[in-house]
Design an enzyme around this catalytic site. Structure first.
Site, short mmCIF file in Angstrom:
data_model
loop_
_atom_site.label_atom_id
_atom_site.label_comp_id
_atom_site.label_asym_id
_atom_site.label_seq_id
_atom_site.Cartn_x
_atom_site.Cartn_y
_atom_site.Cartn_z
CE LYS A 1 0.95 2.74 -12.51
NZ LYS A 1 2.28 2.47 -13.06
CG ASN B 1 10.39 15.20 -7.96
OD1 ASN B 1 10.32 14.90 -9.15
ND2 ASN B 1 9.35 15.65 -7.27
CG ASN C 1 0.75 -2.57 -12.21
OD1 ASN C 1 0.71 -3.50 -11.41
ND2 ASN C 1 1.38 -2.66 -13.36
CE1 TYR D 1 5.47 2.54 -22.65
CE2 TYR D 1 4.98 2.34 -24.98
CZ TYR D 1 4.57 2.31 -23.67
OH TYR D 1 3.26 2.07 -23.38
P1 ATR Z 1 2.54 12.17 -10.32
O1 ATR Z 1 3.54 13.18 -9.79
O2 ATR Z 1 1.12 12.62 -10.26
O3 ATR Z 1 2.76 10.78 -9.79
P2 ATR Z 1 3.89 11.39 -12.67
O4 ATR Z 1 3.56 11.60 -14.12
O5 ATR Z 1 4.05 10.01 -12.18
O6 ATR Z 1 2.78 12.14 -11.87
O7 ATR Z 1 5.19 12.19 -12.27
C1 ATR Z 1 5.61 13.30 -12.95
C2 ATR Z 1 7.07 13.54 -12.59
O8 ATR Z 1 7.65 14.40 -13.56
C3 ATR Z 1 7.22 14.25 -11.26
O9 ATR Z 1 8.39 13.80 -10.64
C4 ATR Z 1 7.33 15.72 -11.70
O10 ATR Z 1 8.00 16.56 -10.81
P3 ATR Z 1 7.17 17.36 -9.67
O11 ATR Z 1 6.97 16.36 -8.56
O12 ATR Z 1 8.05 18.49 -9.29
O13 ATR Z 1 5.88 17.78 -10.29
C5 ATR Z 1 8.16 15.56 -12.94
N1 ATR Z 1 8.03 16.71 -13.82
C6 ATR Z 1 6.98 17.03 -14.61
N2 ATR Z 1 7.22 18.17 -15.29
C7 ATR Z 1 8.46 18.58 -14.92
C8 ATR Z 1 9.30 19.69 -15.27
N3 ATR Z 1 8.89 20.62 -16.16
N4 ATR Z 1 10.52 19.78 -14.69
C9 ATR Z 1 10.94 18.86 -13.81
N5 ATR Z 1 10.21 17.80 -13.44
C10 ATR Z 1 8.99 17.64 -13.98
#
Ligand code: ATR
Length: 264
Positions: free
Chosen positions: A65, A150, A86, A212
């Site tokens: 995106k 985050n 998007n 969802y």
């Molecule tokens: P992107 O970060 O590439 O945009 P996303 O699917 O839109 O991908 O975002 C994933 C989100 O889930 C992020 O905020 C990620 O946290 P990080 O920035 O620290 O990676 C969060 N996330 C994924 N797995 C996680 C976990 N095990 N614990 C906490 N947060 C998690």
């Protein structure tokens, strides 16, 4: 026949084709909507195809995106403010326009849950691709405070550069809030658990999960058990798709129980 496409990686589970093709058929439009898993380096060719009118409209999903912006001629004010695209279409001059319908999707969802979103305190978990759209919408809806937490703090700091009015909360801390939004990917797998303890939060708060599918994540299950109101992101998804459909085809598609059931 016109061709529309959603691109992302992974894309296998995208329900956009099901929804768009249903509306295409219902409105007797001569078009087809497909999904395509792409790698970064393939985006250039997809845009070339769009320029040649082999593709008439594109939806963009995780993780492109933001990256797609470098291929776009004109950003809508919403896409520019969120640095997130998007939906892609051509304007009358033939320029490639990037728009963000996640904002409309989330806004319509918030306005449909029988809750006055104005003046409320929002706590967002996550700082991934969709969060800038959530923050933009909450500002538009008159949120009194937006808190973002985050796991990787730097991503929250980057969001604050775009939206200086947000506050960053350390991962693991739970401030007081009226509405909490899970925008992490935790919950996509059935057994995923967010390692936060909500038992000390007063009940009757709103717990919203962008996810969802599954219908009820552990985040929402726990929230319900603790006496809170829960909502998943299905309507956001339907409304963002409907806004894209209207841009491409000039018709507002019908949203009814049958449409919503398509996504079960
Ligand atoms: P992107 O970060 O590439 O945009 P996303 O699917 O839109 O991908 O975002 C994933 C989100 O889930 C992020 O905020 C990620 O946290 P990080 O920035 O620290 O990676 C969060 N996330 C994924 N797995 C996680 C976990 N095990 N614990 C906490 N947060 C998690």
């Amino acid at each position: 026949m016109k061709k529309y496409l959603v691109i992302g990686n992974p894309i296998e589970h995208s329900l956009s084709p099901k929804l768009h093709n249903y509306w295409i058929e219902e409105n007797n439009i001569d078009a087809i909507y497909e999904k395509k898993e792409v790698k970064s380096e393939e985006i250039k060719n997809i845009i070339l195809d769009f320029k040649k009118k082999n593709i008439n409209g594109i939806n963009v999903t995780v993780p492109f995106k933001k990256d797609i912006i470098s291929y776009i001629d004109v950003l809508s004010p919403e896409a520019n403010a969120t640095q997130s695209v998007n939906t892609i279409f051509s304007d009358k001059q033939g320029s490639i326009v990037g728009h963000n319908t996640d904002i409309e999707g989330f806004e319509m969802n918030m306005l449909n849950i029988n809750y006055n979103p104005k003046g409320k305190r929002y706590f967002i978990l996550g700082a991934g691709g969709v969060v800038s759209s959530i923050i933009f919408t909450l500002n538009k809806l008159g949120a009194s405070e937006i808190l973002v937490s985050n796991r990787t703090e730097q991503k929250a700091i980057n969001l604050k550069k775009l939206f200086p009015n947000i506050s960053i909360v350390d991962w693991g801390e739970i401030p007081s809030f009226d509405v909490i939004i899970n925008a992490t990917s935790l919950g996509l797998e059935k057994n995923d658990l967010i390692d936060l303890d909500f038992s000390k939060i007063e009940n009757n708060k709103i717990f919203y999960d962008i996810i969802y599918n599954p219908k009820e994540t552990n985040f929402l299950k726990t929230a319900k058990k603790l006496g809170n109101i829960t909502e998943n992101g299905k309507l956001m998804f339907v409304y963002q798709a409907s806004a894209a459909f209207e841009i491409w085809h000039g018709v507002k598609p019908r949203i009814n129980d049958e449409v919503i059931k398509l996504l079960d």
